[in-house]
Scaffold this motif. Structure first.
Motif, PDB file in Angstrom:
ATOM      1  N   GLU A 166     -74.281 -23.782 -43.486  1.00 46.30           N
ATOM      2  CA  GLU A 166     -74.621 -25.186 -43.712  1.00 46.30           C
ATOM      3  C   GLU A 166     -75.249 -25.360 -45.095  1.00 46.30           C
ATOM      4  O   GLU A 166     -75.966 -24.470 -45.573  1.00 46.30           O
ATOM      5  CB  GLU A 166     -75.607 -25.674 -42.649  1.00 46.30           C
ATOM      6  CG  GLU A 166     -75.047 -25.714 -41.240  1.00 46.30           C
ATOM      7  CD  GLU A 166     -73.995 -26.797 -41.062  1.00 46.30           C
ATOM      8  OE1 GLU A 166     -74.148 -27.879 -41.681  1.00 46.30           O
ATOM      9  OE2 GLU A 166     -73.029 -26.574 -40.312  1.00 46.30           O
ATOM     10  N   ALA A 220     -76.494 -28.727 -45.957  1.00 44.54           N
ATOM     11  CA  ALA A 220     -77.276 -29.957 -45.908  1.00 44.54           C
ATOM     12  C   ALA A 220     -78.770 -29.676 -46.050  1.00 44.54           C
ATOM     13  O   ALA A 220     -79.258 -28.624 -45.629  1.00 44.54           O
ATOM     14  CB  ALA A 220     -77.008 -30.690 -44.590  1.00 44.54           C
ATOM     15  N   GLN A 235     -81.037 -31.268 -44.562  1.00 42.75           N
ATOM     16  CA  GLN A 235     -81.648 -31.461 -43.254  1.00 42.75           C
ATOM     17  C   GLN A 235     -80.814 -30.711 -42.223  1.00 42.75           C
ATOM     18  O   GLN A 235     -79.585 -30.817 -42.219  1.00 42.75           O
ATOM     19  CB  GLN A 235     -81.720 -32.951 -42.890  1.00 42.75           C
ATOM     20  CG  GLN A 235     -82.725 -33.738 -43.717  1.00 42.75           C
ATOM     21  CD  GLN A 235     -84.159 -33.238 -43.520  1.00 42.75           C
ATOM     22  OE1 GLN A 235     -84.566 -32.907 -42.409  1.00 42.75           O
ATOM     23  NE2 GLN A 235     -84.912 -33.184 -44.607  1.00 42.75           N
ATOM     24  N   LYS A 271     -78.910 -29.391 -38.852  1.00 41.31           N
ATOM     25  CA  LYS A 271     -78.257 -29.987 -37.693  1.00 41.31           C
ATOM     26  C   LYS A 271     -78.977 -29.525 -36.433  1.00 41.31           C
ATOM     27  O   LYS A 271     -79.813 -28.614 -36.461  1.00 41.31           O
ATOM     28  CB  LYS A 271     -76.792 -29.566 -37.650  1.00 41.31           C
ATOM     29  CG  LYS A 271     -76.597 -28.073 -37.410  1.00 41.31           C
ATOM     30  CD  LYS A 271     -75.131 -27.695 -37.363  1.00 41.31           C
ATOM     31  CE  LYS A 271     -74.968 -26.193 -37.069  1.00 41.31           C
ATOM     32  NZ  LYS A 271     -73.554 -25.783 -37.029  1.00 41.31           N
ATOM     33  N   LYS A 272     -78.668 -30.148 -35.327  1.00 35.87           N
ATOM     34  CA  LYS A 272     -79.238 -29.737 -34.046  1.00 35.87           C
ATOM     35  C   LYS A 272     -78.828 -28.295 -33.729  1.00 35.87           C
ATOM     36  O   LYS A 272     -77.663 -27.921 -33.866  1.00 35.87           O
ATOM     37  CB  LYS A 272     -78.748 -30.646 -32.927  1.00 35.87           C
ATOM     38  CG  LYS A 272     -79.177 -32.104 -33.047  1.00 35.87           C
ATOM     39  CD  LYS A 272     -80.637 -32.283 -32.694  1.00 35.87           C
ATOM     40  CE  LYS A 272     -81.037 -33.761 -32.706  1.00 35.87           C
ATOM     41  NZ  LYS A 272     -82.460 -33.964 -32.389  1.00 35.87           N
ATOM     42  N   ALA A 276     -79.590 -25.593 -35.367  1.00 39.35           N
ATOM     43  CA  ALA A 276     -79.332 -24.753 -36.537  1.00 39.35           C
ATOM     44  C   ALA A 276     -80.022 -23.395 -36.388  1.00 39.35           C
ATOM     45  O   ALA A 276     -81.159 -23.303 -35.913  1.00 39.35           O
ATOM     46  CB  ALA A 276     -79.830 -25.457 -37.801  1.00 39.35           C
ATOM     47  N   TRP A 315     -89.175 -29.393 -41.305  1.00 38.00           N
ATOM     48  CA  TRP A 315     -88.159 -29.037 -40.316  1.00 38.00           C
ATOM     49  C   TRP A 315     -88.756 -28.780 -38.945  1.00 38.00           C
ATOM     50  O   TRP A 315     -88.072 -28.877 -37.933  1.00 38.00           O
ATOM     51  CB  TRP A 315     -87.362 -27.822 -40.786  1.00 38.00           C
ATOM     52  CG  TRP A 315     -86.417 -28.175 -41.907  1.00 38.00           C
ATOM     53  CD1 TRP A 315     -86.439 -29.311 -42.678  1.00 38.00           C
ATOM     54  CD2 TRP A 315     -85.308 -27.410 -42.372  1.00 38.00           C
ATOM     55  NE1 TRP A 315     -85.431 -29.293 -43.601  1.00 38.00           N
ATOM     56  CE2 TRP A 315     -84.713 -28.130 -43.442  1.00 38.00           C
ATOM     57  CE3 TRP A 315     -84.768 -26.180 -42.021  1.00 38.00           C
ATOM     58  CZ2 TRP A 315     -83.591 -27.674 -44.139  1.00 38.00           C
ATOM     59  CZ3 TRP A 315     -83.653 -25.711 -42.718  1.00 38.00           C
ATOM     60  CH2 TRP A 315     -83.068 -26.456 -43.758  1.00 38.00           C
ATOM     61  N   ASN A 337     -85.180 -30.747 -33.961  1.00 35.86           N
ATOM     62  CA  ASN A 337     -83.769 -30.354 -34.089  1.00 35.86           C
ATOM     63  C   ASN A 337     -83.442 -29.057 -33.352  1.00 35.86           C
ATOM     64  O   ASN A 337     -82.343 -28.511 -33.509  1.00 35.86           O
ATOM     65  CB  ASN A 337     -83.400 -30.206 -35.569  1.00 35.86           C
ATOM     66  CG  ASN A 337     -83.332 -31.545 -36.273  1.00 35.86           C
ATOM     67  OD1 ASN A 337     -82.708 -32.486 -35.775  1.00 35.86           O
ATOM     68  ND2 ASN A 337     -83.994 -31.657 -37.410  1.00 35.86           N
ATOM     69  N   ASP A 351     -76.877 -20.413 -40.337  1.00 33.97           N
ATOM     70  CA  ASP A 351     -76.805 -21.699 -41.049  1.00 33.97           C
ATOM     71  C   ASP A 351     -77.631 -21.686 -42.330  1.00 33.97           C
ATOM     72  O   ASP A 351     -77.219 -22.248 -43.347  1.00 33.97           O
ATOM     73  CB  ASP A 351     -77.265 -22.823 -40.107  1.00 33.97           C
ATOM     74  CG  ASP A 351     -76.339 -22.972 -38.912  1.00 33.97           C
ATOM     75  OD1 ASP A 351     -75.121 -23.096 -39.133  1.00 33.97           O
ATOM     76  OD2 ASP A 351     -76.826 -22.925 -37.767  1.00 33.97           O
TER      77      ASP A 351
END
Length: 272
Positions: free
Chosen positions: A121, A123, A125, A127-128, A130, A153, A175, A195
């Protein structure tokens, strides 16, 4: 008469040989040898940079490279080496407590800023669910958790000692981030399997990761810089040895600062 002349010549030769031998012994006595254990990057490179300057002051330094975080301290405790340069104070304190060693921290030389690097990943932020890989040793693992908390986070148990923090102290995790603990040296190679990864500066460099690739980095002048500076360490009682003082002086020189800044371009930051 001839016998007297021969005796005089022999006495002169013996005297000259003794004088030469005495000079050699004095020269050897004037040069002290020390063995310093270090991680290969950047510690051994920095030590090798100051090697000639140290030798000019009568100290011949051998740099012994280690590829883990345990043997450099056990070798120092057993007096197989004279000093080491690879660790932070929190790591050393935890090591002394667990192993009953008697190792003393001297001054900090540099910070290897820990970075949050993208894996599968990219991003900023998560993801759910991660998965984030962090070092599995106590002090660096806690340091990684603090860097992640600083990004918002998740939140950690407040007012807890750094070396007591673990992933079990994540108390708010919207998350549902999953923390995967791994040997620090393995993180750059495993980054494609997770991730994100939080990686120590020296291992990031060895894996070809630079600060511009990180999503977040520890900064110079931050609490992290004060806490996690890489220090020179010696066996208790050796901190006042003259050759150790000379080593510290050349490491904390303007020339060494310039070398670090120009060679590592932010991946390693001088703290003196």
């Amino acid at each position: 008469m001839k016998k007297w002349i021969v005796t005089a010549i022999l006495a002169l030769v013996v005297g000259l040989l003794a004088a030469c031998g005495g000079g050699s012994n004095q020269q050897n006595a004037a040069t002290k040898k020390i063995i310093v254990g270090a991680s290969s990057v950047p510690h051994a490179e920095i030590l090798n940079h100051v090697k000639d300057k140290l030798k000019a002051q009568g100290v011949d330094m051998e740099v012994q490279v280690f590829d883990d975080y345990v043997i450099p301290n056990t070798a120092l405790e057993d007096k197989k080496i004279d000093a080491n340069y690879f660790q932070t104070v929190p790591y050393l304190e935890d090591f002394n407590a667990k192993h009953g060693t008697h190792i003393k921290a001297l001054d900090g030389i540099h910070l290897e800023p820990m970075g949050l690097y993208p894996g599968k990943e990219t991003a900023k932020q998560p993801k759910k669910g991660a998965v984030i890989a962090i070092p599995d040793d106590v002090s660096n693992g806690a340091r990684a958790l603090k860097l992640l908390e600083a990004q918002g986070w998740f939140k950690l148990t407040p007012n807890k000692k750094l070396n007591d923090l673990t992933k079990k102290d994540i108390i708010e995790n919207p998350n549902n981030i999953q923390i995967k603990e791994m040997q620090a040296s393995m993180l750059p190679r495993a980054i494609g399997e997770v991730d994100y990864a939080v990686i120590n500066g020296n291992y990031a460099m060895e894996g070809g990761l630079t600060p511009d690739k990180a999503l977040a980095m520890e900064k110079k002048g931050s609490d992290a810089a004060k806490t996690f500076a890489n220090i020179v360490a010696v066996k208790e009682g050796d901190e006042n040895r003259e050759e150790i003082k000379k080593l510290m002086a050349v490491l904390k020189s303007d020339d060494t600062k310039k070398f670090i800044e120009e060679k590592y371009k932010g991946s390693v930051i001088p703290v003196f």
